[in-house]
Design a protein around this motif. Structure first.
Motif, PDB file in Angstrom:
ATOM      1  N   LYS A  77      -8.567   0.578 -42.858  1.00  0.00           N
ATOM      2  CA  LYS A  77      -8.059  -0.391 -43.824  1.00  0.00           C
ATOM      3  C   LYS A  77      -6.730   0.090 -44.415  1.00  0.00           C
ATOM      4  CE  LYS A  77     -12.752  -1.770 -45.061  1.00  0.00           C
ATOM      5  NZ  LYS A  77     -13.774  -1.783 -46.137  1.00  0.00           N
ATOM      6  N   CYS A  78      -5.806  -0.841 -44.616  1.00  0.00           N
ATOM      7  CA  CYS A  78      -4.473  -0.512 -45.133  1.00  0.00           C
ATOM      8  C   CYS A  78      -4.148  -1.357 -46.354  1.00  0.00           C
ATOM      9  CB  CYS A  78      -3.408  -0.771 -44.057  1.00  0.00           C
ATOM     10  SG  CYS A  78      -3.613   0.197 -42.548  1.00  0.00           S
ATOM     11  N   ASN A  79      -3.478  -0.748 -47.307  1.00  0.00           N
ATOM     12  CA  ASN A  79      -3.008  -1.479 -48.491  1.00  0.00           C
ATOM     13  C   ASN A  79      -1.678  -0.870 -48.931  1.00  0.00           C
ATOM     14  OD1 ASN A  79      -2.869  -3.246 -50.618  1.00  0.00           O
ATOM     15  ND2 ASN A  79      -4.411  -2.209 -51.867  1.00  0.00           N
ATOM     16  N   GLN A 111      12.111   0.865 -58.137  1.00  0.00           N
ATOM     17  CA  GLN A 111      11.181   0.915 -59.267  1.00  0.00           C
ATOM     18  C   GLN A 111      10.108  -0.152 -59.112  1.00  0.00           C
ATOM     19  OE1 GLN A 111      11.145   3.320 -61.724  1.00  0.00           O
ATOM     20  NE2 GLN A 111       9.145   2.379 -62.105  1.00  0.00           N
ATOM     21  N   GLU A 112      10.479  -1.303 -58.570  1.00  0.00           N
ATOM     22  CA  GLU A 112       9.490  -2.362 -58.335  1.00  0.00           C
ATOM     23  C   GLU A 112       8.424  -1.906 -57.335  1.00  0.00           C
ATOM     24  OE1 GLU A 112       9.320  -7.067 -56.892  1.00  0.00           O
ATOM     25  OE2 GLU A 112      11.239  -5.999 -57.009  1.00  0.00           O
ATOM     26  N   ASN A 113       8.854  -1.204 -56.288  1.00  0.00           N
ATOM     27  CA  ASN A 113       7.908  -0.650 -55.306  1.00  0.00           C
ATOM     28  C   ASN A 113       6.965   0.346 -55.972  1.00  0.00           C
ATOM     29  OD1 ASN A 113      10.627  -0.393 -52.916  1.00  0.00           O
ATOM     30  ND2 ASN A 113       9.172  -2.089 -53.170  1.00  0.00           N
ATOM     31  N   LYS A 114       7.531   1.206 -56.817  1.00  0.00           N
ATOM     32  CA  LYS A 114       6.722   2.223 -57.502  1.00  0.00           C
ATOM     33  C   LYS A 114       5.697   1.564 -58.421  1.00  0.00           C
ATOM     34  CE  LYS A 114      10.574   5.529 -57.551  1.00  0.00           C
ATOM     35  NZ  LYS A 114      11.513   6.284 -58.411  1.00  0.00           N
ATOM     36  N   ASP A 115       6.128   0.550 -59.157  1.00  0.00           N
ATOM     37  CA  ASP A 115       5.220  -0.149 -60.075  1.00  0.00           C
ATOM     38  C   ASP A 115       4.073  -0.797 -59.294  1.00  0.00           C
ATOM     39  OD1 ASP A 115       6.840   0.590 -62.172  1.00  0.00           O
ATOM     40  OD2 ASP A 115       7.869  -1.349 -62.310  1.00  0.00           O
ATOM     41  N   GLU A 116       4.389  -1.335 -58.117  1.00  0.00           N
ATOM     42  CA  GLU A 116       3.352  -1.969 -57.299  1.00  0.00           C
ATOM     43  C   GLU A 116       2.316  -0.943 -56.848  1.00  0.00           C
ATOM     44  OE1 GLU A 116       2.865  -4.597 -53.184  1.00  0.00           O
ATOM     45  OE2 GLU A 116       4.862  -4.217 -54.013  1.00  0.00           O
ATOM     46  N   LEU A 117       2.776   0.255 -56.466  1.00  0.00           N
ATOM     47  CA  LEU A 117       1.839   1.299 -56.060  1.00  0.00           C
ATOM     48  C   LEU A 117       0.943   1.707 -57.225  1.00  0.00           C
ATOM     49  CD1 LEU A 117       0.787   3.412 -54.023  1.00  0.00           C
ATOM     50  CD2 LEU A 117       2.516   4.974 -54.939  1.00  0.00           C
ATOM     51  N   PHE A 118       1.525   1.945 -58.389  1.00  0.00           N
ATOM     52  CA  PHE A 118       0.733   2.354 -59.552  1.00  0.00           C
ATOM     53  C   PHE A 118      -0.282   1.269 -59.910  1.00  0.00           C
ATOM     54  CE2 PHE A 118       3.586   5.831 -59.960  1.00  0.00           C
ATOM     55  CZ  PHE A 118       3.010   6.739 -60.840  1.00  0.00           C
ATOM     56  N   SER A 119       0.089   0.006 -59.727  1.00  0.00           N
ATOM     57  CA  SER A 119      -0.826  -1.094 -59.997  1.00  0.00           C
ATOM     58  C   SER A 119      -2.020  -1.057 -59.041  1.00  0.00           C
ATOM     59  CB  SER A 119      -0.087  -2.432 -59.861  1.00  0.00           C
ATOM     60  OG  SER A 119      -0.963  -3.522 -60.084  1.00  0.00           O
ATOM     61  N   LYS A 120      -1.771  -0.773 -57.778  1.00  0.00           N
ATOM     62  CA  LYS A 120      -2.860  -0.653 -56.798  1.00  0.00           C
ATOM     63  C   LYS A 120      -3.789   0.504 -57.162  1.00  0.00           C
ATOM     64  CE  LYS A 120      -0.117  -2.404 -52.847  1.00  0.00           C
ATOM     65  NZ  LYS A 120      -0.927  -3.570 -52.435  1.00  0.00           N
ATOM     66  N   LEU A 121      -3.215   1.631 -57.593  1.00  0.00           N
ATOM     67  CA  LEU A 121      -4.014   2.807 -57.908  1.00  0.00           C
ATOM     68  C   LEU A 121      -4.881   2.592 -59.148  1.00  0.00           C
ATOM     69  CD1 LEU A 121      -1.306   5.524 -57.179  1.00  0.00           C
ATOM     70  CD2 LEU A 121      -3.439   5.201 -55.917  1.00  0.00           C
ATOM     71  N   ARG A 122      -4.427   1.750 -60.058  1.00  0.00           N
ATOM     72  CA  ARG A 122      -5.220   1.473 -61.255  1.00  0.00           C
ATOM     73  C   ARG A 122      -6.476   0.673 -60.934  1.00  0.00           C
ATOM     74  NH1 ARG A 122      -0.025  -0.106 -63.522  1.00  0.00           N
ATOM     75  NH2 ARG A 122       0.921   1.765 -64.471  1.00  0.00           N
ATOM     76  N   GLU A 123      -6.569   0.120 -59.726  1.00  0.00           N
ATOM     77  CA  GLU A 123      -7.742  -0.657 -59.313  1.00  0.00           C
ATOM     78  C   GLU A 123      -8.884   0.231 -58.831  1.00  0.00           C
ATOM     79  OE1 GLU A 123      -6.417  -3.459 -56.411  1.00  0.00           O
ATOM     80  OE2 GLU A 123      -5.054  -4.489 -57.797  1.00  0.00           O
ATOM     81  N   LEU A 124      -8.620   1.540 -58.664  1.00  0.00           N
ATOM     82  CA  LEU A 124      -9.688   2.451 -58.266  1.00  0.00           C
ATOM     83  C   LEU A 124     -10.738   2.518 -59.378  1.00  0.00           C
ATOM     84  CD1 LEU A 124      -7.465   3.167 -56.194  1.00  0.00           C
ATOM     85  CD2 LEU A 124      -8.201   5.540 -56.361  1.00  0.00           C
ATOM     86  N   LYS A 125     -11.951   2.933 -58.983  1.00  0.00           N
ATOM     87  CA  LYS A 125     -13.065   2.903 -59.929  1.00  0.00           C
ATOM     88  C   LYS A 125     -13.725   4.277 -60.054  1.00  0.00           C
ATOM     89  CE  LYS A 125     -14.190  -1.961 -58.975  1.00  0.00           C
ATOM     90  NZ  LYS A 125     -13.036  -2.188 -58.109  1.00  0.00           N
ATOM     91  N   ASP A 126     -14.493   4.431 -61.105  1.00  0.00           N
ATOM     92  CA  ASP A 126     -15.282   5.637 -61.328  1.00  0.00           C
ATOM     93  C   ASP A 126     -16.130   5.923 -60.082  1.00  0.00           C
ATOM     94  OD1 ASP A 126     -16.776   7.723 -62.307  1.00  0.00           O
ATOM     95  OD2 ASP A 126     -17.876   6.530 -63.777  1.00  0.00           O
ATOM     96  N   GLY A 127     -16.058   7.141 -59.566  1.00  0.00           N
ATOM     97  CA  GLY A 127     -16.809   7.501 -58.365  1.00  0.00           C
ATOM     98  C   GLY A 127     -16.000   7.445 -57.092  1.00  0.00           C
TER      99      GLY A 127
END
Length: 304
Positions: A77-79, A111-127
């Motif tokens: 899977k890719c994102n 900076q827009e690319n960086k913000d998009e990556l950080f947004s994806k990483l914030r979707e990770l969950k506990d565990g």
């Protein structure tokens, strides 16, 4: 879920030659192209070991399309964040016993690319487990891994494989595991390590700087694992080294697979050594059968 992050992926163009003469026209014996980057390699190893992962990072242009398509063919899977520029090309030329590498520069990351990556990483969950591996592109400051960890949701377990200033900064954020090799340890502390006792000493310094666990790979000399309360040494099984490229990434992949399976940290360490060795003894990244065969030869010793 396991996620891998490759900030600086590459299309690896591997050329095999009978001989190379500088300044002349040289004809290759064979060549092939592979998706490259430490985190991407970890995703491929995890797939071989029966674990799903999501590959994150930056891809761009026709070279990025190639990497993306090759990973999808392997059902990985890719994102990725899409860039305007082309993902870099790394050339690896083998002539006889000599291997030469020419590594390209990464494309511009806005900076827009960086913000998009950080947004994806914030979707990770506990565990969840996040494996961050590889060099830092020129578009980022060296503390990017540290900033990512500080921004992650609570409960995400981070396994980190990088070097230099990026490693020095990242350990401050308390990753679950880091995996420097002995050369990277010497480079980080600007020393020449003389023996295994000194290897452990400098590994413990990294732990005091913030890393919870430190795995130090020493190629054919085995590996150390320094945990919060113990030090372990693991031997390397016998075999003929055919390709050292990807062995360290495979060790990270094996350790990550064991972590996802809920194994003890000693068992994860053993699986990591087996995976790294299996890739070193093969022309390709390790398979599950190879790891299962080699793990029988590994002995983990607790060091007082």
């Amino acid at each position: 879920m396991i996620y891998t992050l490759t900030l600086n992926p590459s299309l690896d163009y591997i050329i095999q030659m009978n001989s190379f003469v500088e300044g002349k026209v040289n004809i290759s014996e064979s060549e092939h192209k592979l998706p490259g980057g430490k985190g991407i390699n970890v995703s491929q190893v995890l797939k071989n070991l029966g674990h799903e992962s999501v590959a994150l990072g930056f891809l761009g242009g026709f070279t990025g399309d190639f990497i993306h398509d090759e990973l999808l063919k392997k059902n990985i899977k890719c994102n990725f964040v899409k860039l305007e520029g082309d993902t870099r090309v790394n050339v690896k030329m083998k002539s006889g016993n000599v291997e030469t590498e020419i590594n390209g520069n990464s494309p511009m990351i806005t900076q827009e690319n960086k913000d998009e990556l950080f947004s994806k990483l914030r979707e990770l969950k506990d565990g969840d487990i996040l494996v961050m591996a590889g060099s830092v592109p020129l578009s980022f400051d060296s503390d990017v891994y540290k900033r990512i960890m500080e921004d992650l949701p609570k409960g995400v377990k981070v396994i980190l494989d990088t070097k230099g200033k990026a490693l020095e900064e990242a350990v401050k954020a308390g990753p679950f595991l880091i995996k420097p090799n002995h050369h990277e340890l010497e480079e980080l502390f600007n020393v020449k390590i003389q023996n295994k006792d000194e290897m452990v000493e400098y590994g413990k310094k990294l732990q005091k700087m913030g890393a919870k666990n430190v795995a130090i790979s020493m190629a054919g000399d085995g590996a150390f694992l320094i945990t919060e309360d113990s030090v372990y040494f693991g031997n390397v099984p016998k075999g003929v080294v055919k390709n050292s490229v990807g062995a360290g990434d495979s060790m990270v992949g094996g350790f990550t697979a064991g972590t996802a399976e809920g194994l003890s940290i000693e068992e994860c360490f053993s699986m990591g050594i087996a995976a790294g060795s299996a890739s070193a003894f093969s022309k390709n990244l390790c398979t599950l059968r190879e790891v299962e065969n080699l793990i029988k030869e590994i002995r983990i010793e607790k060091i007082n």
